[in-house]
Structures are given as C-alpha cells and as structure tokens.
Design an enzyme around this catalytic site. Structure first.
Site, PDB file in Angstrom:
ATOM      1  N   LYS A 151     -76.181  60.930 -87.367  1.00 46.72           N
ATOM      2  CA  LYS A 151     -75.122  60.043 -87.852  1.00 46.72           C
ATOM      3  C   LYS A 151     -75.622  58.605 -87.773  1.00 46.72           C
ATOM      4  O   LYS A 151     -76.006  58.131 -86.702  1.00 46.72           O
ATOM      5  CB  LYS A 151     -73.861  60.227 -87.005  1.00 46.72           C
ATOM      6  N   ARG A 211     -67.289  51.804 -72.376  1.00 49.69           N
ATOM      7  CA  ARG A 211     -65.970  51.182 -72.203  1.00 49.69           C
ATOM      8  C   ARG A 211     -66.005  50.178 -71.062  1.00 49.69           C
ATOM      9  O   ARG A 211     -66.788  50.318 -70.108  1.00 49.69           O
ATOM     10  CB  ARG A 211     -64.900  52.254 -71.913  1.00 49.69           C
ATOM     11  N   ARG A 270     -65.840  70.710 -90.033  1.00 45.77           N
ATOM     12  CA  ARG A 270     -66.353  69.925 -88.911  1.00 45.77           C
ATOM     13  C   ARG A 270     -65.429  70.087 -87.712  1.00 45.77           C
ATOM     14  O   ARG A 270     -64.215  69.961 -87.831  1.00 45.77           O
ATOM     15  CB  ARG A 270     -66.441  68.448 -89.311  1.00 45.77           C
ATOM     16  N   THR A 281     -65.929  58.817 -93.416  1.00 45.08           N
ATOM     17  CA  THR A 281     -65.010  57.868 -92.782  1.00 45.08           C
ATOM     18  C   THR A 281     -64.115  57.124 -93.775  1.00 45.08           C
ATOM     19  O   THR A 281     -64.597  56.428 -94.668  1.00 45.08           O
ATOM     20  CB  THR A 281     -65.745  56.814 -91.923  1.00 45.08           C
TER      21      THR A 281
END
Length: 475
Positions: free
Chosen positions: A217, A76, A35, A275
């Site tokens: 994802k 953000r 990846r 993860t």
C-alpha cells in the site's frame, strides 16, 4: 458469471456486509474480490467471512479473491489531564517521553523510535493533519515544535510524519499474528500498510512463502522515493489515497496516482486505486458527479481494480455502491475514447524476455486479426499477468489447474479465470481453449481465438508458445 468489464471491483467487508446474503448480493452486483480489514476484524471474524465467501464461490462457480489488509503500526500521542487541549498558531508545544498526562504545552509521544528519528524542520501532523507542527529542537527523549496549523487535539490521536523515516518494521506483533491466521485460512492476497521501504515488503513475503501474494500500500511519502524498488519486490500495489493525502499536499495525489498506476502496469503487476471513491454513498443512495468522475478516471487510466472501503463495509447502501461502480466501469470501457487512452499508455516491459515478447505478439495478433479472445494456459498466473499488462482489446481467458491461481487472478485486469485440469498435449490445449471460450460466451462456432501457453505444460513461467485456433461446435 461473466463480467462485462475489464477493471475489477474490490469491496471491503464490515458491519454492513457481515452476512452471507449481503456478501452474495455484493458479488452478484459486481464485486470480484473482497477485502478484510484487520484494523476492524479479529481472527474468528476473519475466518467466518472467509468461510462465507468460499460458500458463495462454490454456489456461483466463479473464483473469488480474498485480500487481508494488515493494520500496520498505529502511531498515537498520549493523553491529556483535561482530555483535550486547544493549540494556537505560533504556540510552542513539546512531544516527549514523559508518560504523565499532558497539557497545553506538552504531551507524551509513546514511541521512542519517533523521538529518536525527529529532527529540526520535520513536520508532525496530528489527527489526520488537522493540527500541524514543525520541529525546532530535538533530542532522543523530546522534540520542541511550533504550531503551524491550530486546532483541538484530544487523547490518543494519530500522528503522521511526512518527512521522517521511522526505523521500525511495517509489521507489528499484531500484524504477524493476523498474517499467519490469514495464511492458514487460505487468503489470496495480503496488503501491507504504511510501507516505507522495499524491506517492509520483503519481510511479509518471507513469512508468506508464496502461500499468498503480497500487495504494497503506497500511503507514505517515503515510499514514493523508493517506488521502483517497492514495485520490483511486490506482487501488486495499492494507491492508498487517504493517508497519502494526509502526509502530502492533496494537489499532488492525482499526479502520483497516475505515476504509480503507470509504473506498476509497466512492471506487469496489478494496481488498485482506493479510498473515498464513492464516499458520499456511505449515507446516500447516489454518488456525487465528482465521485463518478474519480472512478471513471481510474478506469480510463487502466487500473486493475477500484476499491470500496466504508461504502461497502459500514455504509447504508453497500450493494448500491458496488452496482454504481460496476455501471461506471462498464460505461467507461464502452466509450469510444477508452481504447485510445489505454493503447496510448502502452510501454515496453522493464526487462523484456521471451515470455514478454510472446505476450506482445499475442496482443498484436489478436487485435490485427480481430480474434475473439486471448486464451492463456497458466499454472502460476504469470502468463495471464503478462498478457494483462498489454491490455489487449479481446478479453483474456485464463485456464489453470490451480484454484489458488484462479482466485489471485480475480484482481487482474481483463482476466476471466477457469479452473480445469492441465492440457495433455497441444491439440488438447487448443480443443479445450475453444470449448471454454464458447461456453463462457467469448466466442461462437467458427470464430478464431489465440492461445498462449508454456511447453512443457505445468512449468511455471515458461510462456513460449502461441497458436491461433478455430472454435468448433463443442461447448
């Protein structure tokens, strides 16, 4: 190089694995595909890593898959006068369109699409959920919130919105540029971050046009509510537990992992569990017992692949992390309980057809007759995908004339792909399947194998033939 396990290993490349020698060591240790995270790579760095992987592929004689992971939109907050503020529980705090530096009462949220989508009752998480707010008043230019979980927040920390569907694409201009660069460089898989709706996947597939397969994802609660539609459009799924665990209660993630894994497998598509699988190995040469159990659970569940992130990208022990994951998977798959668990999870295809029936028949015949391998002749990979969905007990040997197909199959459970010219007729098909099965160590002279193919040869998706063959002395 024949793996002694069915579950595949996806290793992320980064500063700790930036040279050919380390990448080669990762492959030797068990990594089946790599990846490249475009959150931390530029185009030149990506192309350099791809070139090294292709050299290793040539040296090893085994197809290696490459996945490019698009960054996706990064939401953000703005900046503060003092660089940071401390928010206390019960404080009122406003997110607004004013670009001036913030203070303990307000801060800029430079995403008008978020301000327009926020509504009373919506939750806002800042800095991976370290600070939690809920909205009490909202206009198109500001949202007044109350602090539920106190904490310190500083400039440009990330924002997560578990209740809010943001009416923007999962593809940013950077993602479009990265996607084109990756496709031109010959990547095999593209992972789409922060998928909320099936349209996010469709947008990437439209650009890819079959040059690479597309993996969604699952890391947003909004995606869970439309999971079946996303699975239908995607070529594979990734259970991205990091962000999913930020935006949803942590205790829900294990159940979601099982649900996503089983739904994706039922659809006949690969699923990756990712993860923090061996997170402690970023700094330690050995994992915790809980991490070993976590990896083992994913393997028991029948995941097509398990993924290493920072462990192989930035950790101190990248090769040891792959070696450890490889050992765990091998041990699980030899456990007496493993086959019973895998078999108990079998389910009918959502819309079964003739090709699905052939795959089921091949599995049943292979297991009833104790055949040594299921050999699938496949141009597009669809025959191998269907057989892998059935999780047969014998290994799957995929024979394909297309190198791109072989590389894509590096992600798929139990598949050992070989690049070879297409069969000229049925006898040639059986003879060469026997030859490769012997050569790759799946069978010996006198053993029986099962052969699945589509006639006429070279027609993608035309799985319509099944044959039992005997392995001869030729190898």
């Amino acid at each position: 190089m024949r793996r002694l396990r069915r579950c595949k290993i996806l290793a992320t490349l980064g500063p700790a694995s930036a040279d050919k020698a380390t990448i080669s060591a990762l492959h030797d240790a068990g990594a089946d595909l790599f990846r490249i995270n475009m959150s931390h790579a530029d185009h030149d760095g990506m192309r350099e890593r791809i070139a090294m992987i292709r050299e290793i592929e040539k040296d090893s004689g085994r197809p290696i898959g490459i996945l490019v992971d698009l960054q996706g939109p990064k939401l953000r907050i703005g900046v503060f006068h003092e660089g940071a503020v401390m928010l206390r529980k019960g404080d009122a705090f406003t997110l607004d369109a004013d670009p001036t530096p913030g203070d303990a009462h307000r801060v800029n949220l430079p995403h008008p699409e978020i301000l327009e989508a926020l509504a009373p009752g919506h939750v806002v998480l800042i800095d991976d959920g370290k600070v939690r707010l809920h909205i009490v008043e909202a206009t198109p230019t500001s949202a007044r919130a109350i602090v539920d979980v106190a904490g310190r927040i500083s400039n440009r920390k990330g924002v997560s919105l578990p209740n809010t569907e943001i009416p923007v694409s999962a593809m940013t201009p950077k993602d479009r540029s990265d996607l084109e660069a990756g496709l031109n460089a010959g990547v095999d898989w593209v992972a789409v971050s922060f998928v909320q709706r099936p349209e996010d996947v469709a947008e990437v597939k439209k650009i890819a046009r079959g040059r690479a397969l597309v993996m969604a994802k699952i890391e947003k609660p909004q995606a869970i509510s439309r999971l079946a539609e996303i699975i239908e459009l995607s070529d594979a799924l990734m259970v991205a537990r990091g962000d999913l665990g930020v935006e949803m209660p942590l205790e829900k993630v294990p159940g979601l992992q099982k649900r996503i894994t089983r739904m994706t497998r039922r659809a006949g598509k690969p699923v990756v569990v990712a993860t923090q699988m061996l997170e402690s190995m970023i700094q330690s040469p050995v994992p915790t017992r809980a991490e070993v159990s976590d990896v083992a659970t994913a393997v028991f569940e029948g995941a097509d692949a398990v993924m290493l992130s920072a462990e192989s990208a930035a950790g101190q022990y990248p090769v040891e992390a792959v070696t450890t994951m490889n050992r765990i998977a091998e041990e699980v798959e030899t456990d007496s309980v493993y086959r019973a668990v895998i078999s108990a999870q079998r389910a009918d295809a959502p819309d079964p057809g003739g090709a699905d029936a052939i795959a089921v028949a091949a599995r049943d015949m292979a297991e009833t007759l104790d055949l040594k391998a299921v050999c699938a002749w496949t141009a597009s990979g669809s025959t191998a995908f269907r057989i892998a969905r059935e999780r047969p007990q014998p290994p799957i040997l995929a024979l394909t004339p297309n190198r791109d197909t072989a590389r894509r199959l590096a992600l798929v459970w139990g598949v050992h792909a070989i690049v070879t010219k297409d069969a000229s007729d049925i006898d040639d098909m059986a003879r060469r399947a026997s030859k490769f099965s012997n050569r790759e160590g799946f069978s010996q002279e006198g053993d029986r194998i099962i052969i699945v193919a589509g006639v006429p040869f070279g027609t993608p998706g035309a799985t319509n033939m099944i044959r039992i063959g005997f392995c001869g002395a030729e190898s």
